[in-house]
Design a protein around this motif. Structure first.
Motif, short mmCIF file in Angstrom:
data_model
loop_
_atom_site.label_atom_id
_atom_site.label_comp_id
_atom_site.label_asym_id
_atom_site.label_seq_id
_atom_site.Cartn_x
_atom_site.Cartn_y
_atom_site.Cartn_z
N GLN A 257 23.40 71.28 16.78
CA GLN A 257 22.84 71.08 15.84
C GLN A 257 21.01 71.75 15.75
O GLN A 257 20.74 70.97 17.92
N ARG A 343 32.66 74.41 11.64
CA ARG A 343 32.82 74.31 10.08
C ARG A 343 33.49 73.18 10.01
O ARG A 343 32.84 71.67 8.94
N PHE A 346 31.91 70.04 10.60
CA PHE A 346 30.54 69.60 9.90
C PHE A 346 31.31 68.50 8.42
O PHE A 346 30.90 67.99 8.14
N THR A 347 32.87 69.27 8.52
CA THR A 347 33.34 68.79 6.92
C THR A 347 33.52 67.88 6.83
O THR A 347 33.03 67.32 6.13
N SER A 348 34.21 67.04 7.64
CA SER A 348 34.90 65.82 8.46
C SER A 348 33.55 64.90 8.72
O SER A 348 33.74 64.07 7.88
N LEU A 349 32.23 65.34 8.86
CA LEU A 349 31.53 64.63 9.91
C LEU A 349 31.00 64.11 8.01
O LEU A 349 30.43 62.88 8.20
N HIS A 350 30.59 65.28 6.99
CA HIS A 350 30.16 65.04 6.27
C HIS A 350 30.99 64.16 5.16
O HIS A 350 30.27 62.85 4.60
N ALA A 351 31.67 64.67 5.18
CA ALA A 351 32.97 63.24 4.06
C ALA A 351 33.10 62.20 4.97
O ALA A 351 33.02 61.41 3.70
N GLN A 352 32.79 61.77 5.99
CA GLN A 352 32.04 60.73 6.14
C GLN A 352 31.21 60.09 6.25
O GLN A 352 31.69 58.37 5.83
N THR A 353 30.69 60.19 6.10
CA THR A 353 28.85 60.23 5.80
C THR A 353 28.73 60.12 3.95
O THR A 353 29.02 58.75 3.95
N HIS A 354 29.54 60.84 3.26
CA HIS A 354 29.58 60.65 1.94
C HIS A 354 30.55 58.87 1.97
O HIS A 354 30.32 58.10 0.59
N THR A 357 27.84 56.14 2.74
CA THR A 357 27.29 55.94 1.56
C THR A 357 27.49 55.61 0.75
O THR A 357 27.07 54.44 -0.05
#
Length: 362
Positions: A257, A343, A346-354, A357
């Protein structure tokens, strides 16, 4: 933080608390040392001072011997080193050119000319493996004796260790019966934090381990420079960072990033290396280059708006080593696959973060 090239400058503090070293990477061990230095400087009412060298001593001797492989892989650039030293709230940094004169300087001359006359040392803090002077003849005992004679205190900081995630036992676990309770054993009860350990982790692509050793994600910064525009012609515009006389500890294709171009970090994929698929006589000249393709290019920059800007490229995940492609079509297809994998990361990373949270809210 004030930065000086050499100590022959009127604004260099006349008295200081000094630590000496290459500080490659400014890892957690360095950070602990700098925290101690700041405290000792405060107690004495003098500025804290880091004395470092550029180039690295081994870089210098590699050039003298014409043995390029003798030079160490570098964790960070001088720019990144200074950035991290500033983050550690050091008062001043003196960058001493490592040259023939310094290489030939005796330990006693180093104490007299550099520490006493140049920096007005009141306190000198070094690592447990510190050596100095021509042929590395000076050691801690010699420095301690010199301090007693010349009126400055000398201290040595022992190795900084963290728990080793790859060990069979945790650092808090007792050793097997009959074995001594000691840190730093081969089975990994404690992992010694060092620039060498960071280099090893970078070479192996273990970026999570690198972040643990540094206490932060691994980042490379620099000015965006013009290249051959090949990436643009292939449909993958890149941000190019070029490094003079730099042999990086990391290499390959990474998910990254980018900071410095927009209000939020931009996802991307980057090649750190010498681009083996291309002619070594191109504009890069076979030198190391960090080429970063942003998956989402900021529209406000247009085609030329990034040149000259200072960006920070944070390496998140290694995809693979550099590959040699048979022609530009194969290269383009390879870059496309790398972008797809980035991509997906990042999709997997965002899913883990969600998910995290959501659990925190519950």
């Amino acid at each position: 933080m004030k930065i000086f090239r050499g100590f022959h400058h009127p604004d260099v503090a006349p008295a200081s608390a000094v630590t000496i070293g290459n500080f490659d990477g400014v890892h957690r061990g360095h950070q602990a040392m700098l925290a101690l230095l700041r405290n000792e400087a405060h107690l004495r009412g003098v500025p804290s001072c880091v004395l470092t060298f550029e180039p690295h001593s081994r870089d210098y001797f590699a050039g003298v011997r014409n043995e390029r492989d003798f030079a160490p892989a570098r964790v960070g650039t001088l720019r990144d080193k200074l950035t991290e030293l500033k983050r550690c709230e050091v008062d001043q940094v003196v960058v001493l050119p490592f040259n023939a004169r310094l290489a030939a300087q005796s330990p006693q001359a180093f104490v007299d000319e550099v520490l006493v006359q140049g920096l007005g040392a009141r306190y000198v803090l070094v690592g447990d493996d510190f050596r100095f002077g021509a042929r590395r003849a000076g050691d801690y005992a010699m420095l301690d004796a010199a301090g007693a004679a010349r009126g400055f205190d000398v201290a040595r900081m022992l190795s900084y260790q963290i728990s080793n995630p790859h060990a069979q036992h945790s650092v808090s676990s007792p050793p097997p019966e009959g074995e001594p309770a000691a840190l730093g054993r081969p089975d990994g009860y404690g992992l010694r934090v060092s620039s060498s350990a960071v280099r090893d982790a970078l070479a192996a692509g273990r970026l999570a381990d690198v972040a643990r050793l540094l206490g932060r994600p691994y980042t490379i910064s620099g000015h965006v420079v013009h290249g051959a525009k090949l990436g643009r012609n292939l449909g993958f515009r890149t941000l190019n960072l070029r490094f003079k006389h730099w042999k990086p500890a990391a290499g390959g294709i990474f998910v990254v990033q980018v900071r410095g171009l927009a209000d939020v970090p931009l996802p991307g994929v980057a090649n750190l290396g010498v681009r083996p698929s291309l002619d070594p006589r191109d504009v890069n000249g076979g030198r190391v280059l960090l080429e970063t393709h942003c998956l989402q290019w900021p529209a406000h920059l247009g085609a030329e708006g990034a040149y000259g800007k200072i960006i920070q490229v944070e390496l998140l995940h290694k995809l693979h080593d550099e590959l040699r492609y048979d022609g530009l079509d194969a290269l383009k297809a390879g870059i496309s696959r790398d972008c797809d994998e980035a991509r997906a990361f990042f999709t997997s990373l965002h899913a883990q973060t969600h998910r995290q949270t959501t659990r925190d809210r519950i």
